[in-house]
Design a protein around this motif. Structure first.
Motif, short mmCIF file in Angstrom:
data_model
loop_
_atom_site.label_atom_id
_atom_site.label_comp_id
_atom_site.label_asym_id
_atom_site.label_seq_id
_atom_site.Cartn_x
_atom_site.Cartn_y
_atom_site.Cartn_z
N GLY A 1 -9.41 9.08 -7.15
CA GLY A 1 -8.86 8.06 -6.25
C GLY A 1 -7.89 8.65 -5.25
N ILE A 2 -7.07 9.58 -5.73
CA ILE A 2 -6.09 10.21 -4.84
C ILE A 2 -6.79 11.04 -3.78
CG2 ILE A 2 -4.24 11.92 -4.73
CD1 ILE A 2 -3.32 10.92 -7.45
N LEU A 3 -7.86 11.75 -4.16
CA LEU A 3 -8.61 12.56 -3.19
C LEU A 3 -9.23 11.68 -2.12
CD1 LEU A 3 -9.86 15.20 -2.25
CD2 LEU A 3 -11.73 14.84 -3.86
N LEU A 4 -9.87 10.59 -2.55
CA LEU A 4 -10.48 9.68 -1.57
C LEU A 4 -9.41 9.07 -0.69
CD1 LEU A 4 -13.13 7.88 -3.80
CD2 LEU A 4 -13.54 9.60 -2.04
N PHE A 5 -8.29 8.76 -1.31
CA PHE A 5 -7.16 8.16 -0.61
C PHE A 5 -6.68 9.09 0.50
CE2 PHE A 5 -2.55 6.87 -0.99
CZ PHE A 5 -2.73 5.64 -0.40
N SER A 6 -6.55 10.38 0.18
CA SER A 6 -6.09 11.37 1.16
C SER A 6 -7.08 11.54 2.29
CB SER A 6 -5.86 12.71 0.47
OG SER A 6 -4.90 12.58 -0.55
N LEU A 7 -8.39 11.54 1.95
CA LEU A 7 -9.40 11.70 2.99
C LEU A 7 -9.41 10.50 3.92
CD1 LEU A 7 -12.35 13.14 0.85
CD2 LEU A 7 -10.95 14.37 2.52
N THR A 8 -9.21 9.31 3.35
CA THR A 8 -9.16 8.12 4.18
C THR A 8 -7.97 8.18 5.13
OG1 THR A 8 -10.12 6.87 2.37
CG2 THR A 8 -9.11 5.60 4.13
N PHE A 9 -6.85 8.67 4.61
CA PHE A 9 -5.65 8.75 5.43
C PHE A 9 -5.85 9.66 6.63
CE2 PHE A 9 -1.66 11.00 6.39
CZ PHE A 9 -0.92 9.92 6.84
N CYS A 10 -6.64 10.71 6.47
CA CYS A 10 -6.84 11.66 7.56
C CYS A 10 -7.49 11.03 8.79
CB CYS A 10 -7.70 12.83 7.07
SG CYS A 10 -6.86 13.89 5.87
N SER B 1 9.79 -3.82 -3.78
CA SER B 1 10.59 -4.39 -4.85
C SER B 1 10.18 -5.84 -5.08
CB SER B 1 12.08 -4.31 -4.52
OG SER B 1 12.43 -5.15 -3.44
N THR B 2 10.12 -6.21 -6.35
CA THR B 2 9.72 -7.57 -6.73
C THR B 2 10.81 -8.17 -7.62
OG1 THR B 2 8.45 -6.63 -8.56
CG2 THR B 2 7.25 -7.09 -6.53
N PRO B 3 11.84 -8.78 -7.03
CA PRO B 3 13.01 -9.25 -7.78
C PRO B 3 12.69 -10.17 -8.95
CG PRO B 3 13.44 -9.33 -5.43
CD PRO B 3 11.99 -9.00 -5.58
N GLU B 4 11.80 -11.13 -8.76
CA GLU B 4 11.51 -12.07 -9.85
C GLU B 4 10.65 -11.45 -10.94
OE1 GLU B 4 10.35 -16.01 -8.97
OE2 GLU B 4 12.14 -16.43 -7.79
N ALA B 5 9.92 -10.39 -10.61
CA ALA B 5 9.16 -9.66 -11.62
C ALA B 5 9.98 -8.51 -12.20
CB ALA B 5 7.86 -9.12 -11.03
N LYS B 6 11.20 -8.35 -11.68
CA LYS B 6 12.14 -7.35 -12.18
C LYS B 6 11.59 -5.93 -12.10
CE LYS B 6 14.20 -10.69 -15.34
NZ LYS B 6 14.57 -11.00 -16.74
N GLY B 7 10.92 -5.63 -10.99
CA GLY B 7 10.36 -4.29 -10.87
C GLY B 7 9.86 -3.97 -9.49
N ILE B 8 8.80 -3.15 -9.43
CA ILE B 8 8.23 -2.76 -8.15
C ILE B 8 6.71 -2.80 -8.20
CG2 ILE B 8 10.23 -1.27 -7.68
CD1 ILE B 8 8.40 1.14 -7.99
N ALA B 9 6.12 -2.87 -7.02
CA ALA B 9 4.67 -2.76 -6.86
C ALA B 9 4.39 -1.52 -6.03
CB ALA B 9 4.11 -4.00 -6.19
N VAL B 10 3.25 -0.89 -6.28
CA VAL B 10 2.84 0.30 -5.53
C VAL B 10 1.54 -0.03 -4.81
CG1 VAL B 10 2.28 2.75 -5.65
CG2 VAL B 10 3.85 1.75 -7.33
N LEU B 11 1.52 0.19 -3.49
CA LEU B 11 0.35 -0.12 -2.69
C LEU B 11 -0.31 1.13 -2.14
CD1 LEU B 11 1.71 -3.06 -0.46
CD2 LEU B 11 0.78 -3.15 -2.79
N ASP B 12 -1.61 1.09 -1.99
CA ASP B 12 -2.37 2.07 -1.25
C ASP B 12 -2.13 1.76 0.23
OD1 ASP B 12 -4.51 3.11 0.34
OD2 ASP B 12 -5.81 3.22 -1.39
N ALA B 13 -1.47 2.66 0.94
CA ALA B 13 -1.04 2.38 2.31
C ALA B 13 -2.16 2.44 3.33
CB ALA B 13 0.07 3.36 2.73
N VAL B 14 -3.30 2.98 2.96
CA VAL B 14 -4.42 3.10 3.89
C VAL B 14 -5.50 2.06 3.60
CG1 VAL B 14 -6.21 4.62 4.80
CG2 VAL B 14 -3.95 5.54 4.23
N ASN B 15 -5.84 1.91 2.33
CA ASN B 15 -6.87 0.95 1.96
C ASN B 15 -6.32 -0.43 1.66
OD1 ASN B 15 -9.11 2.83 2.07
ND2 ASN B 15 -8.17 3.79 0.30
N HIS B 16 -4.98 -0.54 1.69
CA HIS B 16 -4.29 -1.83 1.59
C HIS B 16 -4.64 -2.57 0.31
CE1 HIS B 16 -4.70 -1.37 6.21
NE2 HIS B 16 -3.75 -0.59 5.72
N LYS B 17 -4.43 -1.88 -0.82
CA LYS B 17 -4.70 -2.47 -2.12
C LYS B 17 -3.52 -2.21 -3.05
CE LYS B 17 -9.73 -1.87 -1.89
NZ LYS B 17 -10.93 -1.25 -2.54
#
Length: 318
Positions: A11-20, A72-88
Protein backbone atom coordinates in the motif's frame (compact mmCIF):
# COMPACT_ATOMS: atom_id res chain seq x y z
CA UNK A 1 -4.57 0.35 21.70
CA UNK A 2 -6.94 -0.53 18.88
CA UNK A 3 -6.05 0.67 15.39
CA UNK A 4 -8.67 0.77 12.68
CA UNK A 5 -7.17 0.18 9.26
CA UNK A 6 -3.84 -1.24 8.21
CA UNK A 7 -1.04 0.04 6.01
CA UNK A 8 1.09 -2.64 4.40
CA UNK A 9 4.26 -2.33 2.35
CA UNK A 10 2.45 -2.73 -0.96
CA UNK A 11 0.00 0.00 0.00
CA UNK A 12 2.81 2.38 0.83
CA UNK A 13 4.53 1.67 -2.50
CA UNK A 14 1.35 2.30 -4.47
CA UNK A 15 0.73 5.36 -2.34
CA UNK A 16 4.16 6.78 -3.20
CA UNK A 17 3.74 6.09 -6.91
CA UNK A 18 0.38 7.82 -6.90
CA UNK A 19 1.89 10.81 -5.17
CA UNK A 20 4.51 11.18 -7.90
CA UNK A 21 1.82 11.95 -10.47
CA UNK A 22 -0.20 14.27 -8.22
CA UNK A 23 -0.20 17.65 -9.93
CA UNK A 24 -1.71 20.11 -7.47
CA UNK A 25 -1.70 20.67 -3.72
CA UNK A 26 -4.81 19.77 -1.77
CA UNK A 27 -6.38 21.61 1.15
CA UNK A 28 -7.77 19.32 3.85
CA UNK A 29 -10.57 21.09 5.73
CA UNK A 30 -11.83 19.52 8.96
CA UNK A 31 -15.60 19.92 9.29
CA UNK A 32 -16.08 19.55 13.03
CA UNK A 33 -19.89 19.64 13.04
CA UNK A 34 -20.17 17.39 9.99
CA UNK A 35 -17.74 14.67 11.12
CA UNK A 36 -15.83 14.86 7.88
CA UNK A 37 -12.85 16.30 6.00
CA UNK A 38 -13.36 18.17 2.73
CA UNK A 39 -10.54 17.79 0.21
CA UNK A 40 -10.12 20.87 -1.98
CA UNK A 41 -8.22 20.66 -5.23
CA UNK A 42 -6.55 24.07 -5.19
CA UNK A 43 -6.19 24.14 -8.98
CA UNK A 44 -9.91 23.60 -9.54
CA UNK A 45 -10.93 25.58 -6.44
CA UNK A 46 -13.54 23.02 -5.45
CA UNK A 47 -14.12 20.09 -3.13
CA UNK A 48 -13.30 16.85 -4.96
CA UNK A 49 -13.76 14.45 -2.07
CA UNK A 50 -15.37 14.25 1.37
CA UNK A 51 -13.95 11.79 3.89
CA UNK A 52 -16.18 10.74 6.82
CA UNK A 53 -14.33 10.87 10.17
CA UNK A 54 -16.00 10.30 13.52
CA UNK A 55 -15.08 12.16 16.70
CA UNK A 56 -15.61 15.80 15.62
CA UNK A 57 -12.39 16.37 13.64
CA UNK A 58 -10.70 19.69 14.43
CA UNK A 59 -6.92 19.90 14.15
CA UNK A 60 -5.00 19.01 11.01
CA UNK A 61 -1.37 18.52 10.02
CA UNK A 62 -0.17 17.45 6.57
CA UNK A 63 3.09 15.51 6.51
CA UNK A 64 5.97 17.26 4.79
CA UNK A 65 6.32 14.53 2.17
CA UNK A 66 2.67 15.08 1.25
CA UNK A 67 1.70 11.45 1.80
CA UNK A 68 -0.36 11.59 4.98
CA UNK A 69 -2.73 13.88 6.82
CA UNK A 70 -3.12 13.67 10.59
CA UNK A 71 -6.44 14.79 12.08
CA UNK A 72 -7.26 15.31 15.76
CA UNK A 73 -10.63 13.92 16.83
CA UNK A 74 -11.49 15.44 20.25
CA UNK A 75 -14.67 13.46 20.91
CA UNK A 76 -12.97 10.20 19.88
CA UNK A 77 -10.02 11.18 22.10
CA UNK A 78 -7.45 10.52 19.42
CA UNK A 79 -6.38 11.03 15.83
CA UNK A 80 -7.20 9.83 12.34
CA UNK A 81 -4.64 9.16 9.60
CA UNK A 82 -5.54 9.90 5.99
CA UNK A 83 -4.03 8.93 2.66
CA UNK A 84 -3.27 12.42 1.33
CA UNK A 85 -3.34 11.43 -2.33
CA UNK A 86 -6.10 8.83 -2.58
CA UNK A 87 -8.17 10.65 0.05
CA UNK A 88 -9.03 7.67 2.22
CA UNK A 89 -9.03 6.95 5.94
CA UNK A 90 -6.05 4.72 6.77
CA UNK A 91 -6.30 4.43 10.53
CA UNK A 92 -8.00 5.90 13.58
CA UNK A 93 -6.93 5.35 17.18
CA UNK A 94 -7.17 6.87 20.69
CA UNK A 95 -4.39 9.02 22.10
CA UNK A 96 -5.63 11.28 24.90
CA UNK A 97 -8.85 12.70 26.32
CA UNK A 98 -8.35 16.25 25.10
CA UNK A 99 -6.72 15.83 21.67
CA UNK A 100 -6.89 19.13 19.77
CA UNK A 101 -3.76 20.76 18.37
CA UNK A 102 -1.65 18.54 16.13
CA UNK A 103 1.70 18.86 14.35
CA UNK A 104 4.33 16.68 12.68
CA UNK A 105 8.11 17.06 12.74
CA UNK A 106 10.12 17.88 9.61
CA UNK A 107 11.25 14.27 9.14
CA UNK A 108 7.64 13.00 9.31
CA UNK A 109 8.70 10.51 11.98
CA UNK A 110 6.97 12.08 14.97
CA UNK A 111 3.41 13.31 15.47
CA UNK A 112 2.59 15.69 18.32
CA UNK A 113 -0.88 15.92 19.84
CA UNK A 114 -1.77 18.60 22.40
CA UNK A 115 -4.04 17.36 25.19
CA UNK A 116 -6.31 20.25 26.18
CA UNK A 117 -7.52 18.58 29.39
CA UNK A 118 -4.38 16.92 30.74
CA UNK A 119 -1.93 19.73 29.94
CA UNK A 120 0.44 17.51 28.01
CA UNK A 121 1.74 16.87 24.51
CA UNK A 122 1.75 13.25 23.33
CA UNK A 123 4.65 12.20 21.08
CA UNK A 124 3.61 9.49 18.61
CA UNK A 125 5.82 7.35 16.38
CA UNK A 126 4.44 7.89 12.87
CA UNK A 127 5.47 4.39 11.83
CA UNK A 128 3.87 2.40 14.64
CA UNK A 129 1.24 4.90 15.87
CA UNK A 130 2.42 4.27 19.43
CA UNK A 131 2.78 7.01 22.05
CA UNK A 132 6.49 7.05 22.87
CA UNK A 133 6.57 10.05 25.21
CA UNK A 134 4.33 12.49 27.04
CA UNK A 135 5.56 16.02 27.71
CA UNK A 136 3.99 18.13 30.52
CA UNK A 137 3.33 21.70 29.35
CA UNK A 138 1.09 24.60 30.45
CA UNK A 139 -2.67 24.66 30.91
CA UNK A 140 -4.82 23.80 27.89
CA UNK A 141 -2.17 23.43 25.15
CA UNK A 142 -3.60 24.18 21.72
CA UNK A 143 -1.65 25.35 18.66
CA UNK A 144 1.78 23.93 17.89
CA UNK A 145 4.48 24.53 15.31
CA UNK A 146 7.90 22.95 14.60
CA UNK A 147 10.87 25.10 13.59
CA UNK A 148 12.18 24.56 10.06
CA UNK A 149 15.51 23.27 11.40
CA UNK A 150 13.56 20.68 13.43
CA UNK A 151 15.19 21.78 16.70
CA UNK A 152 12.17 23.19 18.51
CA UNK A 153 8.50 22.49 19.04
CA UNK A 154 6.48 25.51 20.17
CA UNK A 155 3.23 25.08 22.08
CA UNK A 156 0.59 27.73 22.89
CA UNK A 157 -0.74 27.17 26.44
CA UNK A 158 -4.11 28.88 26.29
CA UNK A 159 -5.13 29.08 29.97
CA UNK A 160 -1.59 29.84 31.14
CA UNK A 161 -1.21 32.77 28.71
CA UNK A 162 2.15 31.38 27.66
CA UNK A 163 4.17 29.64 24.95
CA UNK A 164 6.53 26.74 25.67
CA UNK A 165 9.64 25.88 23.67
CA UNK A 166 10.42 22.16 23.61
CA UNK A 167 13.83 20.74 22.66
CA UNK A 168 13.16 18.18 19.91
CA UNK A 169 16.20 16.12 20.87
CA UNK A 170 15.46 15.72 24.58
CA UNK A 171 11.67 16.27 24.34
CA UNK A 172 11.86 18.56 27.36
CA UNK A 173 10.81 22.17 27.85
CA UNK A 174 13.68 24.60 27.37
CA UNK A 175 11.78 27.82 27.95
CA UNK A 176 8.30 29.20 28.66
CA UNK A 177 7.30 32.82 28.06
CA UNK A 178 4.17 34.79 28.91
CA UNK A 179 2.30 36.26 25.95
CA UNK A 180 -1.18 37.78 25.60
CA UNK A 181 -4.45 36.42 26.94
CA UNK A 182 -5.45 32.95 25.76
CA UNK A 183 -2.90 32.21 23.01
CA UNK A 184 -4.19 29.68 20.49
CA UNK A 185 -2.73 29.59 16.96
CA UNK A 186 0.93 30.28 16.16
CA UNK A 187 3.40 30.20 13.28
CA UNK A 188 7.13 30.68 12.71
CA UNK A 189 8.97 32.32 9.84
CA UNK A 190 11.14 30.38 7.39
CA UNK A 191 14.40 31.54 9.00
CA UNK A 192 13.29 30.47 12.50
CA UNK A 193 13.75 34.01 13.75
CA UNK A 194 10.25 35.12 14.70
CA UNK A 195 7.33 33.31 16.28
CA UNK A 196 3.86 34.85 15.92
CA UNK A 197 1.14 34.03 18.46
CA UNK A 198 -2.58 34.87 18.17
CA UNK A 199 -4.03 35.83 21.56
CA UNK A 200 -7.80 35.25 21.52
CA UNK A 201 -8.88 37.26 24.57
CA UNK A 202 -6.50 40.24 24.36
CA UNK A 203 -7.20 40.81 20.63
CA UNK A 204 -3.56 40.97 19.64
CA UNK A 205 -0.56 39.09 18.26
CA UNK A 206 2.61 38.58 20.29
CA UNK A 207 5.87 38.55 18.30
CA UNK A 208 8.63 36.50 19.92
CA UNK A 209 12.29 35.91 19.19
CA UNK A 210 12.07 32.22 18.32
CA UNK A 211 15.48 31.29 19.73
CA UNK A 212 15.07 32.59 23.28
CA UNK A 213 11.31 33.39 23.35
CA UNK A 214 12.02 37.01 24.14
CA UNK A 215 8.99 39.24 23.57
CA UNK A 216 9.68 41.64 20.70
CA UNK A 217 6.36 43.32 20.04
CA UNK A 218 2.59 43.18 20.46
CA UNK A 219 0.32 44.11 17.54
CA UNK A 220 -3.38 44.86 18.03
CA UNK A 221 -5.80 43.25 15.60
CA UNK A 222 -9.58 42.75 15.60
CA UNK A 223 -11.87 40.69 17.84
CA UNK A 224 -10.86 37.17 18.95
CA UNK A 225 -7.79 36.43 16.79
CA UNK A 226 -7.56 32.68 16.41
CA UNK A 227 -4.85 31.52 14.00
CA UNK A 228 -2.01 32.95 11.89
CA UNK A 229 -0.06 32.27 8.70
CA UNK A 230 2.71 33.99 6.71
CA UNK A 231 2.88 34.73 2.97
CA UNK A 232 4.93 36.60 0.37
CA UNK A 233 8.33 35.55 1.68
CA UNK A 234 7.20 36.12 5.26
CA UNK A 235 6.55 39.81 4.57
CA UNK A 236 2.88 39.60 5.53
CA UNK A 237 1.17 37.95 8.46
CA UNK A 238 -2.51 36.98 8.14
CA UNK A 239 -4.66 36.64 11.28
CA UNK A 240 -8.20 35.23 11.48
CA UNK A 241 -10.50 37.33 13.67
CA UNK A 242 -13.34 35.06 14.83
CA UNK A 243 -15.85 37.63 16.03
CA UNK A 244 -15.08 40.18 13.34
CA UNK A 245 -15.56 37.87 10.32
CA UNK A 246 -12.29 39.20 9.01
CA UNK A 247 -8.59 38.61 8.46
CA UNK A 248 -6.06 41.19 9.66
CA UNK A 249 -2.94 41.70 7.55
CA UNK A 250 0.26 42.77 9.31
CA UNK A 251 3.36 44.09 7.56
CA UNK A 252 6.13 42.15 9.30
CA UNK A 253 8.70 44.88 8.68
CA UNK A 254 6.76 47.75 10.23
CA UNK A 255 4.64 45.54 12.50
CA UNK A 256 1.56 47.53 11.56
CA UNK A 257 -1.87 46.27 10.59
CA UNK A 258 -2.13 47.37 6.95
CA UNK A 259 -5.47 45.83 5.95
CA UNK A 260 -8.59 44.11 7.24
CA UNK A 261 -10.19 41.69 4.77
CA UNK A 262 -13.83 40.62 5.14
CA UNK A 263 -14.27 36.84 4.90
CA UNK A 264 -16.95 34.40 6.11
CA UNK A 265 -18.57 34.09 9.53
CA UNK A 266 -16.34 32.87 12.38
CA UNK A 267 -13.05 32.40 10.49
CA UNK A 268 -10.75 29.97 12.28
CA UNK A 269 -8.08 27.91 10.52
CA UNK A 270 -5.75 29.62 8.06
CA UNK A 271 -2.95 28.28 5.86
CA UNK A 272 -0.83 29.39 2.90
CA UNK A 273 -0.64 27.68 -0.48
CA UNK A 274 2.86 26.49 -1.57
CA UNK A 275 2.89 29.29 -4.16
CA UNK A 276 3.26 31.63 -1.12
CA UNK A 277 0.53 33.87 -2.55
CA UNK A 278 -2.86 32.33 -1.84
CA UNK A 279 -4.13 32.25 1.74
CA UNK A 280 -6.98 29.86 2.63
CA UNK A 281 -9.37 30.64 5.48
CA UNK A 282 -11.84 28.14 6.98
CA UNK A 283 -15.09 29.86 8.02
CA UNK A 284 -16.71 27.81 10.77
CA UNK A 285 -20.24 29.28 10.72
CA UNK A 286 -20.48 29.70 6.94
CA UNK A 287 -19.22 26.18 6.15
CA UNK A 288 -16.86 27.46 3.48
CA UNK A 289 -13.30 28.52 2.69
CA UNK A 290 -12.23 32.00 1.57
CA UNK A 291 -9.18 32.31 -0.69
CA UNK A 292 -7.20 35.54 -0.37
CA UNK A 293 -4.62 36.86 -2.81
CA UNK A 294 -1.78 37.97 -0.53
CA UNK A 295 -0.58 40.47 -3.12
CA UNK A 296 -3.82 42.32 -3.84
CA UNK A 297 -5.35 41.58 -0.40
CA UNK A 298 -8.62 40.61 -2.06
CA UNK A 299 -10.81 37.53 -1.66
CA UNK A 300 -10.52 35.80 -5.03
CA UNK A 301 -12.70 32.75 -4.35
CA UNK A 302 -15.12 31.17 -1.88
CA UNK A 303 -15.32 27.39 -1.79
CA UNK A 304 -18.18 25.51 -0.14
CA UNK A 305 -16.95 22.87 2.32
CA UNK A 306 -18.74 20.94 5.10
CA UNK A 307 -20.56 21.81 8.29
CA UNK A 308 -18.38 23.58 10.83
CA UNK A 309 -15.26 24.15 8.73
CA UNK A 310 -12.45 24.59 11.25
CA UNK A 311 -9.11 23.33 9.87
CA UNK A 312 -6.93 24.24 12.85
CA UNK A 313 -3.31 23.74 11.75
CA UNK A 314 -1.26 23.24 8.60
CA UNK A 315 -3.86 21.91 6.18
CA UNK A 316 -2.39 22.31 2.66
CA UNK A 317 -0.11 19.69 1.11
CA UNK A 318 3.24 20.79 -0.32
Amino acid sequence: MMIKGMINATGILLFSLTFCVAAEPYAFITNQLGDSVSVIDTAQAKVISTIPISGKPAGVAVSHDGLRVYISTPEAKGIAVLDAVNHKLLAQFPVSSGALGIAVDKTDRLIFVADWFNNTVAVIDAGTFKVINTIPVGKSPSGMVVSSDNKWLFVANRLDNSVSQIDMETLRIRNTTKVGEHPFGLTIDAKDKRLYVANVESDDVTVLDAKHLKRLQTVKVKTLPYAVTLALNDSRLFVTNQDDSSVSVIDTQTMQEIAVIEVGDKPEGISTHPNDKWVYVANWFDNNVSVIDAGTLQVIDTIEAGEGSRAFGRFISR
